[in-house]
Design a protein around this motif. Structure first.
Motif, short mmCIF file in Angstrom:
data_model
loop_
_atom_site.label_atom_id
_atom_site.label_comp_id
_atom_site.label_asym_id
_atom_site.label_seq_id
_atom_site.Cartn_x
_atom_site.Cartn_y
_atom_site.Cartn_z
N TYR A 1 80.79 -2.45 53.29
CA TYR A 1 79.68 -3.64 52.60
C TYR A 1 78.85 -3.97 52.16
O TYR A 1 78.27 -4.04 51.57
N ASP A 2 77.67 -2.79 53.19
CA ASP A 2 76.21 -2.41 53.52
C ASP A 2 76.20 -1.69 52.10
O ASP A 2 74.94 -1.51 51.55
N GLU A 3 77.02 -0.59 51.60
CA GLU A 3 76.40 0.31 50.28
C GLU A 3 76.69 -0.78 49.15
O GLU A 3 76.45 -0.24 48.27
N LEU A 4 77.35 -1.55 48.95
CA LEU A 4 77.42 -2.80 48.13
C LEU A 4 76.58 -3.73 47.35
O LEU A 4 75.53 -4.34 48.30
N ASP A 5 76.50 -3.66 46.54
CA ASP A 5 75.37 -5.17 46.15
C ASP A 5 76.22 -6.61 45.69
O ASP A 5 76.83 -6.18 44.47
N TRP A 6 76.46 -7.68 46.27
CA TRP A 6 76.69 -8.45 45.85
C TRP A 6 76.31 -9.52 47.00
O TRP A 6 75.03 -9.27 47.39
N LYS A 7 76.56 -10.44 47.14
CA LYS A 7 76.11 -11.47 46.75
C LYS A 7 77.37 -12.98 48.14
O LYS A 7 78.28 -12.75 47.33
N VAL A 8 76.23 -13.43 48.72
CA VAL A 8 77.60 -14.75 48.97
C VAL A 8 77.04 -16.14 48.58
O VAL A 8 76.22 -15.89 48.10
N TRP A 9 77.45 -16.50 48.36
CA TRP A 9 78.30 -18.07 47.40
C TRP A 9 77.91 -19.28 48.61
O TRP A 9 78.82 -18.59 49.38
N THR A 10 76.90 -20.34 48.61
CA THR A 10 77.37 -21.49 49.37
C THR A 10 77.43 -23.12 47.76
O THR A 10 76.90 -22.37 47.18
N HIS A 11 77.77 -23.52 49.01
CA HIS A 11 77.43 -25.43 48.06
C HIS A 11 77.06 -26.20 48.63
O HIS A 11 77.49 -25.70 50.08
N PRO A 12 75.75 -26.68 48.60
CA PRO A 12 75.02 -27.45 49.23
C PRO A 12 76.35 -28.91 49.41
O PRO A 12 75.94 -29.63 50.59
N ASP A 13 77.76 -29.03 48.62
CA ASP A 13 77.79 -30.50 48.69
C ASP A 13 79.07 -30.41 50.13
O ASP A 13 78.97 -31.41 50.71
N GLY A 14 79.73 -29.38 50.20
CA GLY A 14 80.95 -29.83 51.54
C GLY A 14 81.84 -30.04 51.16
O GLY A 14 82.71 -30.59 51.91
N ASP A 15 82.47 -31.15 49.95
CA ASP A 15 83.47 -31.57 50.11
C ASP A 15 84.28 -30.98 49.47
O ASP A 15 84.44 -28.86 48.76
N SER A 16 85.64 -31.07 49.47
CA SER A 16 86.98 -30.39 48.48
C SER A 16 86.65 -29.89 46.19
O SER A 16 86.91 -28.09 47.18
N ARG B 1 85.66 -13.90 41.66
CA ARG B 1 85.05 -12.79 41.00
C ARG B 1 83.82 -12.17 41.79
O ARG B 1 83.73 -10.45 41.58
N GLU B 2 83.45 -11.96 42.67
CA GLU B 2 83.06 -11.78 43.65
C GLU B 2 83.69 -10.18 43.80
O GLU B 2 82.67 -8.80 43.99
N SER B 3 84.93 -10.72 44.51
CA SER B 3 85.78 -9.38 45.20
C SER B 3 85.81 -8.38 44.27
O SER B 3 85.93 -7.21 44.29
N ALA B 4 85.79 -9.31 42.82
CA ALA B 4 86.20 -8.78 41.56
C ALA B 4 85.46 -7.17 41.79
O ALA B 4 85.61 -6.13 41.06
N ARG B 5 84.25 -7.89 41.64
CA ARG B 5 82.46 -7.19 41.37
C ARG B 5 83.07 -6.15 41.65
O ARG B 5 82.13 -4.89 42.01
N MET B 6 83.23 -6.55 43.27
CA MET B 6 82.73 -4.96 44.05
C MET B 6 83.82 -4.24 44.13
O MET B 6 83.40 -2.92 44.89
N VAL B 7 84.96 -4.52 44.01
CA VAL B 7 86.32 -3.96 43.41
C VAL B 7 85.35 -2.46 43.23
O VAL B 7 85.96 -1.81 42.74
#
Lengths: 400, 160
Positions: free
Chosen positions: A273-288, A300-306
């Motif tokens: 994972y450290d050799e790849l260019d990717w992003k950790v997604w977060t959302h502030p709300d915490g709801d469903s 999406r991020e996983s597909a881009r990583m692959v």
């Protein structure tokens, strides 16, 4: 901002539309004082479609509102921690495939990495790339099923078919390499079992494009749908401190605004994972809705990583030199990793035999479910299903 | 309100587009999808390669392989040599009701007597029929595919 969720963060609960503590006050208050209807105890499950298995949920209802909820787990307890004490290391990978059956490849990798660490073996780079690719493919398969099925739980039947259809792209790729759709049993100590078949890279590239397209479809069809938004917005809010205190992990915690991913922040457990260019997604709300949205972005991020890994795949051997009869030297090791459902960890205590002396498995869903009594208090009955679906647990992962 | 109408129409557009696409459903008994050559469908036994070494039966995680054998004296190859003792297979059963399809037996076999076949149509109404004996396992040998070529960059292993 990186926040270690185990530490109390200053600033209190992040800004959310409804104060989640309000739920607790509402739950404590007697709603129907004049009518004095009394409470009703309702059994949800053990066979309930929203629980993906056999989770029994005893809820006390006051009208439509849940006063108390008590999840009763253990209907699928198979005793893995004891069972693996009587098996050799190559046999154990077949068993731990079945812990979280939707992303079974991601279960194997940390266990094999732990055994490799004890033996002092490092897998060759090509094997590490193949492992990472298949882990991400199993993540895609898990999340695409969630994206479709979450719609089903709130009443939309079309996304469920789309989810099952699109999951086949990832599962077919896994089957072409490993031979098994659900239980690959592909990792070996020191590498992987077999190399990629001819033409797989091309198939994978096309399938990942289809996955990216279907993510767009889900975004427009489900996440953009006003009815879906009304059913999920500010339902089942997990405050970030409380979630961390209960041990909620993975995308459930990231959707509460905690920027914490073991793939980036922890030891990468032998993956690239450290050799790849990717992003950790977060959302502030915490709801469903936030949980749905974060998983959508992570797919999406996983597909881009692959796609990145397909370009950077090195050539070379896929197995390190290992003895024919595998005996792991004495010692103990703890490896935790970011599974699709959250943090998963293996603690292996070895006494130098062909099998481990003791294995402790930390599975993500067990901790994710432990917040349910708090989360369900004060919710309405239809929202119970929304919350259960959006937390996304696998019963095999809870009971092991 | 405008955003909500847009969201609804966007969703309807996707379902309409999907309706126009060809269906992905395979009507199974009438049409059949070929599994990949690596698919783990059923285990085939090449009986003449088996030396009754019991490695597969011992390494099976749920002990679903039953092997019995006996030794026979054969005349010596050369004049005046000692007679050879040969292991012969009496019974080789795999209980597919127990099998987890993990493939460890195929992998540990040192004499290439076990193979994977992608064949999957052998369900039975009676669970006892799922115990395949060595003749039945030998019949699956016809369906074992040739090893397929590997992807670019793979290390070509020499023949053992």
């Amino acid at each position: 901002m990186k926040v270690d969720p185990r530490l109390p963060t200053p600033g209190g609960i992040p800004e959310v539309d409804i104060d989640p503590m309000l739920y607790r006050h509402l739950a404590g208050a007697a709603v129907n004082v004049e009518l004095d209807t009394g409470d009703m105890i309702l059994n949800l499950g053990p066979q309930h479609p929203a629980t993906h298995g056999t989770l029994r949920l005893v809820v006390r209802l006051d009208g439509e509102r849940v006063i108390a909820a008590d999840p009763i787990i253990g209907y699928m307890h198979r005793g893995y921690e004891k069972l693996v004490e009587y098996r050799t290391y190559p046999q154990i990978t077949t068993l731990i495939n079945r812990i979280d059956w939707l992303s079974s490849f991601a279960n194997e990798v940390p266990f094999i990495f732990a055994a490799e660490q004890l033996m002092g073996i490092e897998a060759p780079p090509r094997a590490r790339y193949i492992r990472t690719m298949l882990t991400e493919l199993s993540r895609i398969a898990t999340f695409l099923l969630f994206l479709g099925e979450m719609g089903l739980q709130v009443g939309a039947i079309t996304p469920a078919f789309y989810g099952f259809r699109d999951r086949e792209y990832a599962l077919n790729l896994i089957e072409a390499v490993t031979g098994g759709r659900f239980h690959p049993n592909f990792n070996r100590i020191g590498g992987v079992k077999d190399d990629l078949p001819w033409g797989w890279i091309n198939d994978c590239r096309q399938s990942m494009k289809k996955v990216l397209d279907s993510c767009d479809d889900f975004e427009n069809l489900v996440a953009g749908n006003p009815i879906f938004e009304q059913r999920t917005r500010s339902i089942g809010i997990v405050p970030r401190e409380l979630g961390a205190a209960y041990g909620v992990s993975g995308s459930n915690l990231r959707s509460s605004g905690v920027d914490w991913d073991l793939r980036r922040d922890g030891d990468p457990y032998g993956l690239v994972y450290d050799e790849l260019d990717w992003k950790v997604w977060t959302h502030p709300d915490g709801d469903s809705f936030a949980r749905y949205w974060v998983r959508l972005q992570e797919t999406r991020e996983s597909a881009r990583m692959v796609l990145q890994m397909l370009d950077a795949l090195p050539s070379g051997p896929i197995m390190a030199k290992v003895p024919r009869i595998i005996k792991v030297p004495e010692g103990e090791v703890w490896v935790n990793c970011e599974n699709p459902l959250g943090e998963m960890g293996y603690y292996i205590f070895s006494k130098g035999a062909t099998g481990p002396f003791r294995v402790k498995i930390r599975s993500a869903s067990f901790s994710n479910v432990s917040i349910l009594p708090w989360l369900l208090r004060g919710a309405y009955v239809p929202d119970v299903i929304t919350i259960l679906a959006s937390l996304y647990f696998i019963l095999g992962d809870i009971d092991r | 309100m405008k955003r909500q109408v847009k969201g609804m129409l966007g969703g309807l557009g996707i379902t309409f587009r999907t309706m126009m696409q060809p269906s992905v459903t395979v009507q199974y008994p009438h049409e059949r999808e070929e599994p990949t050559p690596r698919a783990r469908g059923v285990i085939a036994l090449k009986e003449e390669n088996c030396t009754v070494c019991m490695l597969c039966a011992r390494s099976c995680p749920d002990w679903c392989i039953y092997i019995e054998g006996h030794k026979e004296q054969r005349p010596a190859r050369r004049e005046g040599g000692r007679p050879r003792s040969v292991s012969l297979l009496d019974r080789f059963d795999i209980d597919y009701a127990l099998c987890m399809y993990c493939g460890i037996c195929v992998e540990v076999c040192p004499f290439d007597a076990l193979f994977w076949s992608p064949e999957f149509e052998y369900s039975e109404p009676n669970i006892a029929e799922l115990l395949h004996d060595k003749d039945r396992l030998g019949e699956w040998m016809e369906t074992v595919p040739e090893p397929e070529p590997l992807e670019l960059g793979a290390e070509i292993k020499g023949k053992k």
